[in-house]
Write a protein that holds these residues in place. Structure first.
Motif, PDB file in Angstrom:
ATOM      1  N   UNK A 130      48.137  78.254  32.212  1.00  0.00           N
ATOM      2  CA  UNK A 130      46.934  77.565  32.642  1.00  0.00           C
ATOM      3  C   UNK A 130      47.075  76.408  33.323  1.00  0.00           C
ATOM      4  N   UNK A 131      46.453  76.163  34.287  1.00  0.00           N
ATOM      5  CA  UNK A 131      46.531  75.046  35.382  1.00  0.00           C
ATOM      6  C   UNK A 131      46.035  73.804  34.707  1.00  0.00           C
ATOM      7  N   UNK A 142      48.125  70.343  40.944  1.00  0.00           N
ATOM      8  CA  UNK A 142      48.297  71.068  39.731  1.00  0.00           C
ATOM      9  C   UNK A 142      49.446  71.595  39.400  1.00  0.00           C
ATOM     10  N   UNK A 143      49.820  71.900  38.103  1.00  0.00           N
ATOM     11  CA  UNK A 143      50.949  72.308  37.670  1.00  0.00           C
ATOM     12  C   UNK A 143      50.529  73.455  36.575  1.00  0.00           C
ATOM     13  N   UNK A 144      51.292  74.470  36.330  1.00  0.00           N
ATOM     14  CA  UNK A 144      51.002  75.505  35.214  1.00  0.00           C
ATOM     15  C   UNK A 144      51.587  74.984  33.926  1.00  0.00           C
ATOM     16  N   UNK A 145      50.808  75.311  32.827  1.00  0.00           N
ATOM     17  CA  UNK A 145      51.526  75.431  31.429  1.00  0.00           C
ATOM     18  C   UNK A 145      52.700  76.203  31.309  1.00  0.00           C
ATOM     19  N   UNK A 146      53.868  75.565  31.039  1.00  0.00           N
ATOM     20  CA  UNK A 146      55.055  76.351  30.969  1.00  0.00           C
ATOM     21  C   UNK A 146      54.840  77.615  29.772  1.00  0.00           C
ATOM     22  N   UNK A 174      52.588  70.648  28.335  1.00  0.00           N
ATOM     23  CA  UNK A 174      51.844  71.977  28.068  1.00  0.00           C
ATOM     24  C   UNK A 174      50.398  71.582  28.076  1.00  0.00           C
ATOM     25  N   UNK A 175      49.554  72.622  27.995  1.00  0.00           N
ATOM     26  CA  UNK A 175      47.857  72.304  27.955  1.00  0.00           C
ATOM     27  C   UNK A 175      47.399  71.921  26.893  1.00  0.00           C
TER      28      UNK A 175
END
Length: 58
Positions: free
Chosen positions: A10-11, A2-6, A25-26
């Protein structure tokens, strides 16, 4: 993985990358908010690009 939206943090599941047209981006909203930051000069590239450094040495 999992990565986070810069933008919002949000994961995002990296395995779903092909299903996310706005990656990293999410959402389209986060992508546009980030783009607006570039237009408003909130982000800056302060060091020259590698090719520009090499060309200036001549």
């Amino acid at each position: 993985m999992q990565i986070k939206c810069p933008q919002c943090g949000k994961k995002i599941c990296k395995d779903e990358k092909h299903d996310l047209p706005n990656f990293p981006f999410c959402s389209k909203r986060c992508k546009l908010v980030d783009l607006g930051g570039w237009f408003d000069n909130r982000y800056k590239i302060v060091s020259p690009l590698e090719n520009e450094r090499n060309n200036n040495d001549d």
